[in-house]
Motif scaffolding. Structure first.
Motif, PDB file in Angstrom:
ATOM      1  N   ARG A 140       0.845  -1.199   0.000  1.00 43.00           N
ATOM      2  CA  ARG A 140       0.000   0.000   0.000  1.00 43.00           C
ATOM      3  C   ARG A 140       0.878   1.246   0.000  1.00 43.00           C
ATOM      4  NH1 ARG A 140      -5.224   0.817   1.334  1.00 43.00           N
ATOM      5  NH2 ARG A 140      -5.421  -1.285   2.229  1.00 43.00           N
ATOM      6  N   THR A 141       0.392   2.290  -0.694  1.00 38.93           N
ATOM      7  CA  THR A 141       1.078   3.581  -0.658  1.00 38.93           C
ATOM      8  C   THR A 141       0.052   4.701  -0.722  1.00 38.93           C
ATOM      9  OG1 THR A 141       2.930   4.851  -1.610  1.00 38.93           O
ATOM     10  CG2 THR A 141       1.378   3.861  -3.167  1.00 38.93           C
ATOM     11  N   ASN A 142       0.473   5.895  -0.309  1.00 37.49           N
ATOM     12  CA  ASN A 142      -0.396   7.069  -0.379  1.00 37.49           C
ATOM     13  C   ASN A 142       0.227   8.091  -1.319  1.00 37.49           C
ATOM     14  OD1 ASN A 142       1.732   8.113   1.102  1.00 37.49           O
ATOM     15  ND2 ASN A 142       0.549   8.494   2.964  1.00 37.49           N
ATOM     16  N   SER A 143      -0.345   9.305  -1.368  1.00 38.20           N
ATOM     17  CA  SER A 143       0.148  10.311  -2.319  1.00 38.20           C
ATOM     18  C   SER A 143       1.470  10.928  -1.882  1.00 38.20           C
ATOM     19  CB  SER A 143      -0.897  11.413  -2.516  1.00 38.20           C
ATOM     20  OG  SER A 143      -1.128  12.109  -1.301  1.00 38.20           O
ATOM     21  N   LEU A 144       1.995  10.506  -0.718  1.00 43.19           N
ATOM     22  CA  LEU A 144       3.327  10.917  -0.284  1.00 43.19           C
ATOM     23  C   LEU A 144       4.366   9.848  -0.583  1.00 43.19           C
ATOM     24  CD1 LEU A 144       2.387  12.459   3.196  1.00 43.19           C
ATOM     25  CD2 LEU A 144       2.850  13.680   1.061  1.00 43.19           C
ATOM     26  N   GLY A 145       3.918   8.713  -1.110  1.00 43.22           N
ATOM     27  CA  GLY A 145       4.841   7.623  -1.420  1.00 43.22           C
ATOM     28  C   GLY A 145       5.217   6.772  -0.223  1.00 43.22           C
ATOM     29  N   ALA A 146       4.503   6.908   0.900  1.00 45.42           N
ATOM     30  CA  ALA A 146       4.781   6.090   2.080  1.00 45.42           C
ATOM     31  C   ALA A 146       4.511   4.621   1.768  1.00 45.42           C
ATOM     32  CB  ALA A 146       3.937   6.550   3.263  1.00 45.42           C
ATOM     33  N   GLN A 147       5.135   3.732   2.552  1.00 46.81           N
ATOM     34  CA  GLN A 147       5.038   2.308   2.261  1.00 46.81           C
ATOM     35  C   GLN A 147       4.445   1.523   3.432  1.00 46.81           C
ATOM     36  OE1 GLN A 147       8.919   0.868   1.175  1.00 46.81           O
ATOM     37  NE2 GLN A 147       8.795   1.710  -0.890  1.00 46.81           N
ATOM     38  N   TYR A 148       3.572   0.591   3.071  1.00 51.15           N
ATOM     39  CA  TYR A 148       3.049  -0.404   4.016  1.00 51.15           C
ATOM     40  C   TYR A 148       3.055  -1.737   3.285  1.00 51.15           C
ATOM     41  CZ  TYR A 148      -0.390  -3.063   6.768  1.00 51.15           C
ATOM     42  OH  TYR A 148      -1.026  -4.027   7.510  1.00 51.15           O
ATOM     43  N   ASP A 149       3.596  -2.758   3.937  1.00 46.55           N
ATOM     44  CA  ASP A 149       3.537  -4.094   3.347  1.00 46.55           C
ATOM     45  C   ASP A 149       3.241  -5.115   4.434  1.00 46.55           C
ATOM     46  OD1 ASP A 149       5.980  -4.191   4.657  1.00 46.55           O
ATOM     47  OD2 ASP A 149       7.178  -4.253   2.841  1.00 46.55           O
ATOM     48  N   ALA A 150       2.649  -6.215   4.031  1.00 47.79           N
ATOM     49  CA  ALA A 150       2.275  -7.263   4.978  1.00 47.79           C
ATOM     50  C   ALA A 150       2.159  -8.584   4.242  1.00 47.79           C
ATOM     51  CB  ALA A 150       0.957  -6.926   5.681  1.00 47.79           C
ATOM     52  N   LEU A 151       2.299  -9.656   5.000  1.00 47.64           N
ATOM     53  CA  LEU A 151       2.139 -11.004   4.488  1.00 47.64           C
ATOM     54  C   LEU A 151       0.822 -11.551   5.024  1.00 47.64           C
ATOM     55  CD1 LEU A 151       3.459 -13.353   2.919  1.00 47.64           C
ATOM     56  CD2 LEU A 151       4.507 -14.066   5.083  1.00 47.64           C
ATOM     57  N   LEU A 152      -0.097 -11.913   4.122  1.00 44.51           N
ATOM     58  CA  LEU A 152      -1.409 -12.419   4.510  1.00 44.51           C
ATOM     59  C   LEU A 152      -1.417 -13.939   4.432  1.00 44.51           C
ATOM     60  CD1 LEU A 152      -3.727  -9.996   2.468  1.00 44.51           C
ATOM     61  CD2 LEU A 152      -2.718  -9.653   4.732  1.00 44.51           C
ATOM     62  N   THR A 153      -1.865 -14.566   5.499  1.00 47.23           N
ATOM     63  CA  THR A 153      -1.955 -16.016   5.562  1.00 47.23           C
ATOM     64  C   THR A 153      -3.393 -16.429   5.838  1.00 47.23           C
ATOM     65  OG1 THR A 153       0.308 -16.125   6.434  1.00 47.23           O
ATOM     66  CG2 THR A 153      -1.046 -18.100   6.671  1.00 47.23           C
ATOM     67  N   ASP A 154      -3.846 -17.454   5.139  1.00 47.37           N
ATOM     68  CA  ASP A 154      -5.180 -18.013   5.337  1.00 47.37           C
ATOM     69  C   ASP A 154      -6.248 -16.937   5.241  1.00 47.37           C
ATOM     70  OD1 ASP A 154      -6.993 -20.026   5.698  1.00 47.37           O
ATOM     71  OD2 ASP A 154      -6.775 -20.132   7.875  1.00 47.37           O
ATOM     72  N   GLU A 155      -6.222 -16.204   4.132  1.00 50.44           N
ATOM     73  CA  GLU A 155      -7.201 -15.153   3.832  1.00 50.44           C
ATOM     74  C   GLU A 155      -7.280 -14.093   4.928  1.00 50.44           C
ATOM     75  OE1 GLU A 155     -10.153 -15.765   0.750  1.00 50.44           O
ATOM     76  OE2 GLU A 155     -10.840 -17.381   2.044  1.00 50.44           O
ATOM     77  N   GLY A 156      -6.119 -13.677   5.411  1.00 48.73           N
ATOM     78  CA  GLY A 156      -6.084 -12.599   6.392  1.00 48.73           C
ATOM     79  C   GLY A 156      -6.302 -13.034   7.819  1.00 48.73           C
ATOM     80  N   LEU A 157      -6.416 -14.350   8.068  1.00 49.73           N
ATOM     81  CA  LEU A 157      -6.521 -14.813   9.447  1.00 49.73           C
ATOM     82  C   LEU A 157      -5.289 -14.383  10.230  1.00 49.73           C
ATOM     83  CD1 LEU A 157      -8.307 -16.469  11.397  1.00 49.73           C
ATOM     84  CD2 LEU A 157      -6.955 -18.480  10.772  1.00 49.73           C
ATOM     85  N   ASP A 158      -4.161 -14.345   9.535  1.00 46.28           N
ATOM     86  CA  ASP A 158      -2.926 -13.814  10.119  1.00 46.28           C
ATOM     87  C   ASP A 158      -2.377 -12.753   9.181  1.00 46.28           C
ATOM     88  OD1 ASP A 158      -0.626 -13.865  12.050  1.00 46.28           O
ATOM     89  OD2 ASP A 158       0.444 -14.416  10.213  1.00 46.28           O
ATOM     90  N   VAL A 159      -2.187 -11.539   9.690  1.00 46.60           N
ATOM     91  CA  VAL A 159      -1.623 -10.429   8.926  1.00 46.60           C
ATOM     92  C   VAL A 159      -0.285 -10.071   9.557  1.00 46.60           C
ATOM     93  CG1 VAL A 159      -1.933  -8.068   8.108  1.00 46.60           C
ATOM     94  CG2 VAL A 159      -3.921  -9.577   8.329  1.00 46.60           C
ATOM     95  N   ASN A 160       0.793 -10.408   8.898  1.00 45.78           N
ATOM     96  CA  ASN A 160       2.137 -10.204   9.427  1.00 45.78           C
ATOM     97  C   ASN A 160       2.707  -8.883   8.904  1.00 45.78           C
ATOM     98  OD1 ASN A 160       4.710 -10.360  10.403  1.00 45.78           O
ATOM     99  ND2 ASN A 160       5.307 -12.156   9.218  1.00 45.78           N
ATOM    100  N   VAL A 161       2.512  -7.822   9.686  1.00 45.72           N
ATOM    101  CA  VAL A 161       3.021  -6.504   9.293  1.00 45.72           C
ATOM    102  C   VAL A 161       4.533  -6.435   9.477  1.00 45.72           C
ATOM    103  CG1 VAL A 161       2.778  -4.012   9.678  1.00 45.72           C
ATOM    104  CG2 VAL A 161       0.800  -5.502   9.921  1.00 45.72           C
ATOM    105  N   SER A 162       5.094  -7.333  10.286  1.00 53.52           N
ATOM    106  CA  SER A 162       6.547  -7.354  10.499  1.00 53.52           C
ATOM    107  C   SER A 162       7.294  -7.825   9.266  1.00 53.52           C
ATOM    108  CB  SER A 162       6.891  -8.264  11.692  1.00 53.52           C
ATOM    109  OG  SER A 162       6.304  -7.773  12.879  1.00 53.52           O
ATOM    110  N   TRP A 163       6.572  -8.428   8.333  1.00 56.91           N
ATOM    111  CA  TRP A 163       7.213  -8.845   7.086  1.00 56.91           C
ATOM    112  C   TRP A 163       7.583  -7.593   6.300  1.00 56.91           C
ATOM    113  CZ3 TRP A 163       5.937  -8.135   1.870  1.00 56.91           C
ATOM    114  CH2 TRP A 163       6.666  -8.903   0.948  1.00 56.91           C
ATOM    115  N   ASP A 164       8.867  -7.403   6.082  1.00 58.39           N
ATOM    116  CA  ASP A 164       9.355  -6.237   5.342  1.00 58.39           C
ATOM    117  C   ASP A 164      10.307  -6.709   4.258  1.00 58.39           C
ATOM    118  OD1 ASP A 164       8.056  -4.080   6.679  1.00 58.39           O
ATOM    119  OD2 ASP A 164       9.449  -4.303   8.345  1.00 58.39           O
TER     120      ASP A 164
END
Length: 301
Positions: A140-164
């Motif tokens: 994900r990014t916004n109009s400032l170019g900031a970054q968000y990434d995550a690893l989704l497991t089992d349709e979002g049952l686990d959202v690993n934001v620490s994955w970079d």
């Protein structure tokens, strides 16, 4: 004399079917959408500056027809949105054009990595690189170019934001809204090893001041962006490279420390340290091992 036709009771199975159909909403046919996008190969990568003026973007196939989930389910987006997808041997590129009739009112507040960009006007990509309809990478990014990434497991049952992982983004605001470019190296992803790949793909655009959430493929009210099984598909990926199976990031520290020597003076101690902040090894396309040794935690954000 007026004759009356005698009413006959409908057979029970037919009555049940009619009752069920009567409760199905007009968006029933949208429950299992199947939009298909195509990634186009290019010889030269675009300059990642957030402006879609490179000639290579002209060969891409536009993805459009975004539909609202909120506030008006199934309606066309109030602000036009188009996405282009191209790739080189080493990376895949997404180009976003987010038109806005009131560009001065675009909300953009966050610059920090992995913060909640859904509070801003933003765009996001979900990539199911194994096409298993269960697991995916989210960018994900916004109009400032900031970054968000995550690893989704089992349709979002686990959202690993620490994955970079390493990827790049750039965005620019203009008189028509804003544009953004995202570059994701193939070596940052896990994927199948077939010569021709098919990925799951979903794309989201948020216009925050309107509380408008729009999607490329699925827009039911019960849909969540993490529902990987309801994503569309992306094809056209051929003969791509994930690069080296090893990635090593060492570190070295040097300095000195002065302490009182007990006799009115000071003594100087030299400090030196080395270690491995990160070692990534990919034995197979589906498996990545992360190793560290004598990690310098002082450098951890």
């Amino acid at each position: 004399m007026i004759s009356r036709r005698k009413n006959k009771n409908l057979p029970f199975p037919i009555l049940v079917v009619l009752l069920v159909l009567g409760f199905i909403s007009p968006t029933w046919a949208q429950d299992n959408p199947s939009k298909r996008g195509t990634a186009v190969p290019v010889e030269e990568a675009p300059l990642l500056d957030g402006v879609l003026d490179d000639a290579v973007w002209g060969v891409a196939v536009e993805l459009s027809d975004f539909r609202q989930k909120d506030p008006d389910q199934g309606a066309l987006v109030s602000e036009a949105t188009t996405v282009r997808v191209i790739y080189t041997e080493e990376a895949i590129y997404f180009g976003f054009r987010c038109d806005d009739s009131q560009p001065a009112d675009i909300i953009a507040t966050e610059r920090r990595r992995d913060e909640d960009l859904t509070k801003d006007d933003s765009v996001a990509i979900l990539l199911d690189t194994f096409y298993d309809r269960r697991n995916a990478f989210l960018f994900r990014t916004n109009s400032l170019g900031a970054q968000y990434d995550a690893l989704l497991t089992d349709e979002g049952l686990d959202v690993n934001v620490s994955w970079d992982e390493k990827w790049e983004s750039a965005a620019v605001r203009n008189e028509n809204g804003w544009t953004a470019e995202i570059m994701i190296p193939f070596k940052s992803l896990r994927m199948g090893h077939e010569q021709e790949l098919v990925w799951g793909l979903e794309i989201e655009r948020l216009v925050r001041r309107k509380n408008e959430a729009a999607y490329w493929n699925t827009y039911d009210r019960d849909f969540q962006f993490e529902d990987v099984s309801r994503a569309g598909t992306l094809d056209g990926l051929e003969n791509i490279s994930q690069g080296l199976t090893w990635r090593i990031k060492p570190f070295g520290l040097g300095g000195f420390e002065q302490t009182p020597d007990g006799m009115g003076g000071t003594k100087t101690d030299h400090i030196a340290d080395i270690g491995l902040e990160l070692v990534k090894y990919r034995p197979t396309p589906a498996l990545t091992l992360d190793l560290t040794a004598n990690t310098d935690f002082a450098q951890t954000e």
